[in-house]
Design an enzyme around this catalytic site. Structure first.
Site, PDB file in Angstrom:
ATOM      1  N   HIS A  44       0.776  -1.148   0.130  1.00  0.00           N
ATOM      2  CA  HIS A  44      -0.043   0.186  -0.026  1.00  0.00           C
ATOM      3  C   HIS A  44       0.936   1.086  -0.027  1.00  0.00           C
ATOM      4  CE1 HIS A  44      -3.974   1.748  -0.280  1.00  0.00           C
ATOM      5  NE2 HIS A  44      -4.221   1.403   1.202  1.00  0.00           N
ATOM      6  N   ARG A  45       2.033   0.937   0.322  1.00  0.00           N
ATOM      7  CA  ARG A  45       2.872   2.476   0.095  1.00  0.00           C
ATOM      8  C   ARG A  45       3.057   2.908  -1.385  1.00  0.00           C
ATOM      9  NH1 ARG A  45       8.255  -0.178   2.947  1.00  0.00           N
ATOM     10  NH2 ARG A  45       7.673  -1.805   1.197  1.00  0.00           N
TER      11      ARG A  45
END
Length: 426
Positions: free
Chosen positions: A398-399
């Protein structure tokens, strides 16, 4: 006098620091030629056979089967440089002597080479062995003091049976413990109480997998999304391809079409074919898709890769997948195939499981989990029908992959598997 040559454990992978001695193929006193296999080792990535860079006589083995050895350590010593074993009377199976020019490679044509980069060996005629000849790899090899003589399969069998090898009386040649010895020891303990626990050493592939998964789970923020797709049309397409002469002899499975759908999705959404480089403060987007395929091999989970998979046609993908899976299950995956992955597919449907939440491989931003294909009542063209459906789950970092991108990738894969004809217009 020239110093006797030694063979050190090479780095057979990318940055490996150690390997476990699985099985010696030679013993002290054995003559070897260049590129004869000396030993089989297990690294954190695969099982590897190491060939000899020298021709000569084995003087000493510096590690026992089961030992873990650091890269650069001496594992084999040869006889004095230039010394060669005395040649026995050449015999064929019927006692006929071989003559010069019988195809045996002359000594002057043999040259030491770097391990893994040996010349192509032409087929060489070998002298027939004398009756009663025992191949070099069969007798038990040197072991550490107090350590029982047993081959790796027998050691595994003993662990499964909860048998302590140090308490087993060997009956095999050279004091080797056989499978029958272990079975007899297990039968003697039956009725006197089963072991409360079995301890299995964590090493090699399993150890590396565990370390990588822990590192990934606690460094990359995972998000997992799910979708269930009607893959009936994809199965029908596979039946058509099986009848096509262009695919004669190919192993066509649903995984082939899943791979094609994934490659199409990564081409349309290249932002997920990437990694997070926190040290540099950058997102690194890959040009090629080095597609990892998770394989449950006897020695643990392996993820060999198909390099530049986006360049392969469907028939080429069939052949690449088949070779990759066979090599992994046979323990013959080359080290270079275990590195450089950019996206992974794991198929847990083969175990009869509907779905899961896969953990990312380090250095990758996405992994697709494929569940089993099952027949279920499903809405189709406004009515309920029995259809073939499959659950897909996508985990992403999710970065660098937000919900919009992750959802777009997963939806793209599901659409193509539901309507494979869409691939013609994308």
């Amino acid at each position: 006098m020239a110093e006797a040559p030694q063979f050190t454990l090479p780095d057979v992978g990318e940055g490996l620091t150690e390997a476990e001695i699985v099985a010696w193929r030679v013993r002290p006193g054995d003559p070897v030629e260049v590129n004869d296999i000396l030993v089989e080792v297990e690294t954190a990535k695969s099982l590897v056979e190491l060939p000899s860079p020298y021709a000569g006589v084995i003087s000493q083995l510096h590690a026992a089967e089961g030992d873990t050895v650091e890269v650069g350590s001496v594992i084999v010593s040869f006889g004095a440089a230039g010394a060669r074993p005395a040649e026995p009377e050449p015999e064929t199976g019927d006692g006929t002597e071989t003559e010069p020019g019988d195809g045996i490679e002359p000594a002057e044509e043999r040259r030491p080479v770097l391990v893994g980069y040996g010349p192509s060996r032409r087929k060489v005629a070998r002298r027939a062995r004398k009756p009663g000849y025992r191949p070099a790899g069969i007798p038990p090899q040197q072991t550490a003091p107090g350590k029982p003589h047993a081959t790796p399969p027998v050691r595994l069998f003993a662990r499964e049976q909860g048998v302590d090898l140090t308490a087993v009386r060997p009956t095999g040649p050279w004091g080797q413990i056989t499978r029958s010895d272990v079975r007899a020891a297990a039968e003697r303990t039956t009725g006197s109480g089963e072991p409360a626990e079995t301890r299995i050493p964590v090493r090699g592939v399993r150890k590396a997998t565990a370390e990588a998964m822990v590192s990934s789970a606690f460094t990359a923020p995972h998000v997992t999304e799910w979708v269930t797709a009607d893959v009936t049309e994809s199965l029908a397409l596979l039946d058509q391809l099986r009848a096509d002469p262009a695919f004669r002899g190919a192993r066509l499975t649903p995984l082939v079409l899943i791979v094609r759908a994934v490659l199409s999705a990564l081409r349309a959404h290249p932002g997920i074919n990437a990694k997070w480089d926190g040290g540099a403060g950058e997102i690194v987007q890959y040009r090629d898709v080095n597609l990892g395929i998770a394989v449950a091999a006897p020695r643990g989970l392996l993820v060999p890769t198909i390099k530049s998979a986006q360049q392969l046609g469907t028939r080429e993908l069939c052949d690449a997948l088949d070779e990759l899976i066979v090599q992994a299950r046979d323990g013959k995956t080359p080290p270079e195939a275990m590195t450089g992955g950019t996206f992974t597919i794991t198929n847990i449907g083969v175990f009869g499981v509907d779905g899961g939440t896969p953990i990312l491989n380090p250095g990758e931003a996405g992994i697709l989990c494929v569940g089993q294909i099952v027949r279920r009542p499903w809405e189709h063209q406004g009515a309920i029908a029995l259809r073939s459906v499959c659950t897909l789950s996508l985990s992403f970092d999710h970065r660098l992959v937000d919900g919009q991108l992750g959802s777009a990738v997963l939806a793209h894969i599901a659409r193509l598997l539901t309507q494979p004809s869409l691939a013609l217009v994308r």
